[in-house]
Design an enzyme around this catalytic site. Structure first.
Site, PDB file in Angstrom:
ATOM      1  CB  CYS A  62       0.457  29.964 -18.042  1.00 22.59           C
ATOM      2  SG  CYS A  62       1.194  31.281 -17.097  1.00 22.59           S
ATOM      3  NE  ARG A 108      -3.863  11.048  -7.521  1.00 24.46           N
ATOM      4  CZ  ARG A 108      -5.159  10.949  -7.285  1.00 24.46           C
ATOM      5  NH1 ARG A 108      -5.807  11.903  -6.653  1.00 24.46           N
ATOM      6  NH2 ARG A 108      -5.818   9.882  -7.675  1.00 24.46           N
ATOM      7  N   PRO A 148       0.830  -1.214   0.000  1.00 25.26           N
ATOM      8  CG  PRO A 148       0.113  -0.901   2.207  1.00 25.26           C
ATOM      9  CD  PRO A 148       0.848  -1.878   1.315  1.00 25.26           C
ATOM     10  N   GLY A 149       0.509   2.212  -0.845  1.00 21.90           N
ATOM     11  CA  GLY A 149       1.179   3.513  -0.827  1.00 21.90           C
ATOM     12  C   GLY A 149       0.152   4.550  -0.417  1.00 21.90           C
ATOM     13  NE  ARG A 150      -4.358   5.685  -4.573  1.00 20.85           N
ATOM     14  CZ  ARG A 150      -4.066   6.405  -5.645  1.00 20.85           C
ATOM     15  NH1 ARG A 150      -4.368   7.679  -5.676  1.00 20.85           N
ATOM     16  NH2 ARG A 150      -3.489   5.855  -6.685  1.00 20.85           N
ATOM     17  CE1 TYR A 202       1.923   7.176  -6.332  1.00 21.96           C
ATOM     18  CE2 TYR A 202      -0.172   6.917  -5.185  1.00 21.96           C
ATOM     19  CZ  TYR A 202       1.017   6.384  -5.653  1.00 21.96           C
ATOM     20  OH  TYR A 202       1.286   5.059  -5.439  1.00 21.96           O
TER      21      TYR A 202
END
Ligand SMILES: *Cc1c(COP(=O)(O)O)cnc(C)c1O
Length: 463
Positions: A391, A360, A321-323, A421
């Site tokens: 911009c 994201r 697991p990361g998120r 992320y």
């Protein structure tokens, strides 16, 4: 121009993805614990606090934009994953979600392992004292130098991603006189995103070696034949922001099918299976992620059942697991700049960051929520779009959200669930200075990644 809500404009229901409409916002002041870090609340003056610290004070001390990370929440999530999976499984935190020296130390202290996928991530991990045998090295195109560094450092496993890499890692390990522990990453023809997964006949992506057509079996044959490789297992990672375990079920079924084939052909039972990461979090209150103990129970059951029916000993499970660990632990604190009501459409609220600190939304159409955090307000809800200062008209942080109609320049707003992320994908677009990461714990705040300076930018510019 009026700064009030736009009664003739689109309704909340019209702008939310199907199935996400849960009624008009009744209270814009509540900070829903589903999407905010564990210690976030409001004090009696209505100012949002994290770990007991007021966001107004944090903004004064550290500036905006800033990522504010709740260290207690991070550690609690590490422990929850480690405890849920227990002693017969390994939890690897996916460093690409967000990695810094402090994060490495927290992982080390909480007993987690670490996935890295580049020389830079490996350097950070080793510098901060992660024991090399608790590091897994990933990536579809590791350079010969990265492979050599990883083997010299003594990483616990290298996840092989191609036929060339089998040869490269075996060659380098032999040169260094090492028997390197490796896994082979396979693609199982399952792709999972958010609430659904697709099982396809073939695997059209850059990662892994397809099970289809016997390619993975051939990779195993080659790896087993090489003395400098110790093949410890098969790896599968099926996607990201996944909410149920049905995709893992199909993946485990197919991976265990390969384990059975390996046993039949080679008389070898590989001791490990890695089911990757990808477990989802709540970006908005409409998301319903599962708790680590539910996921652990489901994955253990699936693997045990599949192995029983294949007549195999149950392998040791790894997850990555990361998120799900870092995502919910941080929010991005912004100061409101300009406010532009477009009659009949929505109000554009510009903040002092944007796609350089959160790509994201532009990249994946990701959904976020937002709240006024420097005070509360009883004003009418105002359909808003939170945009950055870059911009680019796609420079959107929160596509659709309600903010109070009395929002004014200088107010602080915050976007929750930006721990994963966001800083790790941050850019210098428009020569933006990447924001700091401020960790809050026990009523104290400290910078763990400092804000970039113009000097930092100019140092690289050597023309
Ligand atoms: C990205 C990745 C992860 C982590 O994914 P999350 O969605 O952050 O959980 C785990 N394992 C591998 C191999 C990955 O590429």
């Amino acid at each position: 121009m009026s700064r009030s809500a736009h009664p003739a404009g689109p309704r909340y229901a019209d702008v939310l993805p199907e199935g996400h409409y849960s009624g008009p916002p009744t209270d814009l002041n509540t900070l829903d614990p589903k999407v905010w870090a564990r210690t976030v609340g409001r004090n009696t003056d209505g100012v949002a606090t994290v770990g007991g610290l007021e966001v107004t004070r944090l903004a004064e001390e550290f500036g905006t934009p800033a990522y504010i990370l709740d260290e207690d929440d991070f550690r609690a999530r590490c422990r929850a994953w480690a405890e849920a999976f227990g002693a017969d499984a390994d939890v690897f935190y996916a460093g690409k979600a967000f990695l810094s020296r402090a994060v490495v130390r927290w992982l080390h202290e909480e007993g987690l392992n670490l996935d890295v996928c580049s020389g830079g991530e490996l350097a950070t991990a080793l510098d901060a004292g992660m024991p090399a045998d608790r590091i897994a090295f990933h990536g579809n195109n590791k350079s010969p130098e990265e492979i050599e560094r990883a083997i010299r450092a003594g990483v616990g496993r290298i996840v092989l991603d191609s036929f060339q890499e089998i040869v490269r890692v075996a060659h380098t390990a032999r040169e260094l006189g090492v028997r390197q522990r490796v896994q082979i990453r396979v693609t199982v023809g399952v792709e999972a995103h958010t609430h659904e997964f697709i099982a396809t006949a073939h695997e059209d992506q850059k990662f892994g070696i397809p099970l289809a057509g016997g390619q993975a079996a051939e990779a195993v044959r080659r790896a087993l034949a090489l003395d400098s490789l110790e093949l410890i297992g098969i790896h599968s990672h099926i996607g990201s922001q996944i909410f149920d375990t049905s995709g893992f079920e199909v993946a485990a079924h197919r991976v265990i099918g390969l384990l059975r084939q390996i046993r039949d052909e080679h008389g070898v039972e590989l001791p490990e299976i890695d089911l990757g990461g990808g477990l989802g979090i709540a970006y908005t209150p409409a998301d319903d992620p599962r708790e680590p103990h539910h996921i652990a129970k489901a994955l253990h059951e699936i693997v045990t059942r599949e192995c029983e029916s294949a007549g195999l000993r149950t392998p040791r499970i790894s997850v990555e697991p990361g998120r799900a660990i870092v995502g919910p632990t941080a929010f991005t604190l912004y100061e409101v700049g300009t406010i532009k009501p477009l009659d009949g459409l929505r109000t554009y609220v510009s903040v002092d960051g944007g796609m350089s600190d959160n790509i994201r939304t532009a990249l994946y159409d990701a959904e976020y929520s937002v709240a006024l955090v420097s005070r509360t307000s009883d004003a009418e809800p105002m359909l808003s779009r939170v945009v950055g200062k870059h911009c680019e008209s796609g420079d959107i942080v929160v596509r659709d959200a309600f903010l109070p109609a009395d929002l004014a320049p200088g107010d602080l707003i915050a976007v929750p669930a930006t721990g994963a992320y966001c800083r790790s994908m941050a850019s210098n677009y428009n020569h933006a200075l990447r924001p700091p990461v401020v960790a809050v714990a026990d009523g104290a705040a400290r910078v763990i990644v400092r804000r970039e300076t113009e000097e930092d930018l100019l140092r690289l510019d050597v023309g």
